[in-house]
Scaffold this motif. Structure first.
Motif, mmCIF file in Angstrom:
data_model
loop_
_atom_site.group_PDB
_atom_site.id
_atom_site.type_symbol
_atom_site.label_atom_id
_atom_site.label_comp_id
_atom_site.label_asym_id
_atom_site.label_seq_id
_atom_site.Cartn_x
_atom_site.Cartn_y
_atom_site.Cartn_z
ATOM 1 N N ASN A 64 5.128 9.801 -52.478
ATOM 2 C CA ASN A 64 5.193 10.797 -52.058
ATOM 3 C C ASN A 64 6.472 10.881 -51.192
ATOM 4 O O ASN A 64 6.195 11.035 -49.936
ATOM 5 N N GLY A 109 2.657 21.395 -53.015
ATOM 6 C CA GLY A 109 3.615 21.009 -54.281
ATOM 7 C C GLY A 109 2.706 19.780 -54.954
ATOM 8 O O GLY A 109 3.070 19.654 -56.179
ATOM 9 N N CYS A 110 2.259 18.772 -54.117
ATOM 10 C CA CYS A 110 1.430 17.515 -55.080
ATOM 11 C C CYS A 110 0.514 18.158 -55.809
ATOM 12 O O CYS A 110 0.260 17.543 -56.867
ATOM 13 N N LYS A 113 2.055 19.588 -58.918
ATOM 14 C CA LYS A 113 2.432 18.491 -59.590
ATOM 15 C C LYS A 113 1.492 17.912 -60.604
ATOM 16 O O LYS A 113 1.515 17.750 -61.694
ATOM 17 N N ALA A 116 0.365 20.285 -63.380
ATOM 18 C CA ALA A 116 1.350 20.236 -64.353
ATOM 19 C C ALA A 116 1.387 19.148 -65.432
ATOM 20 O O ALA A 116 1.100 19.192 -66.390
ATOM 21 N N TRP A 117 0.965 18.070 -64.646
ATOM 22 C CA TRP A 117 0.854 16.843 -65.443
ATOM 23 C C TRP A 117 -0.445 16.845 -66.154
ATOM 24 O O TRP A 117 -0.374 16.694 -67.357
#
Length: 129
Positions: A64, A109-110, A113, A116-117
């Motif tokens: 991170n 944000g995490c 992410k 999206a993955w």
């Protein structure tokens, strides 16, 4: 809802409780169904306890980097990477609205992410809230 613990345990080769007491809690209280399933498959060693030398440098800093950057910004250097006791200096910012905003942006944000993955790899949509 996505239960991160369930997702992590199913996707892992081994689950490390680190300390023996934590390993027993995982086996008996947190994931007893999973442990019984693993044992039934002949894999009672899926949940283990082993101190594996993971450090803040490898975990926070690499996994991170945005969180690492927040710590470095507020602490004034990367010395915390080799001396975790320096993280206690973050306490002086516990009521700082600027830090709170940065922290929440990092968390969002995490989540984005991960979403999206999951969409790319599994064509799976999740609620990021």
């Amino acid at each position: 809802k996505i239960r991160m613990g369930n997702l992590a345990i199913v996707g892992s080769n081994k689950v490390n409780g680190v300390a023996a007491i934590h390993t027993e809690i995982i086996k008996k209280e947190t994931f007893p169904e999973y442990y019984r399933w693993a044992c039934d498959k002949g894999e009672p060693d899926k949940i283990v306890n082993m101190t594996n030398g993971v450090t803040q440098r490898r975990w926070v800093h690499c996994a991170n980097p945005v969180l690492s950057a927040i710590f470095t910004k507020y602490l004034g250097s990367q010395k915390w990477l080799t001396d975790m006791t320096l993280l206690k200096d973050m306490l002086k910012y516990k009521e700082d609205p600027k830090l709170h905003a940065e922290w929440m942006a990092m968390k969002q944000g995490c989540k984005a992410k991960l979403a999206a993955w999951l969409k790319e790899i599994m064509d799976f949509d999740i609620d990021q809230d």
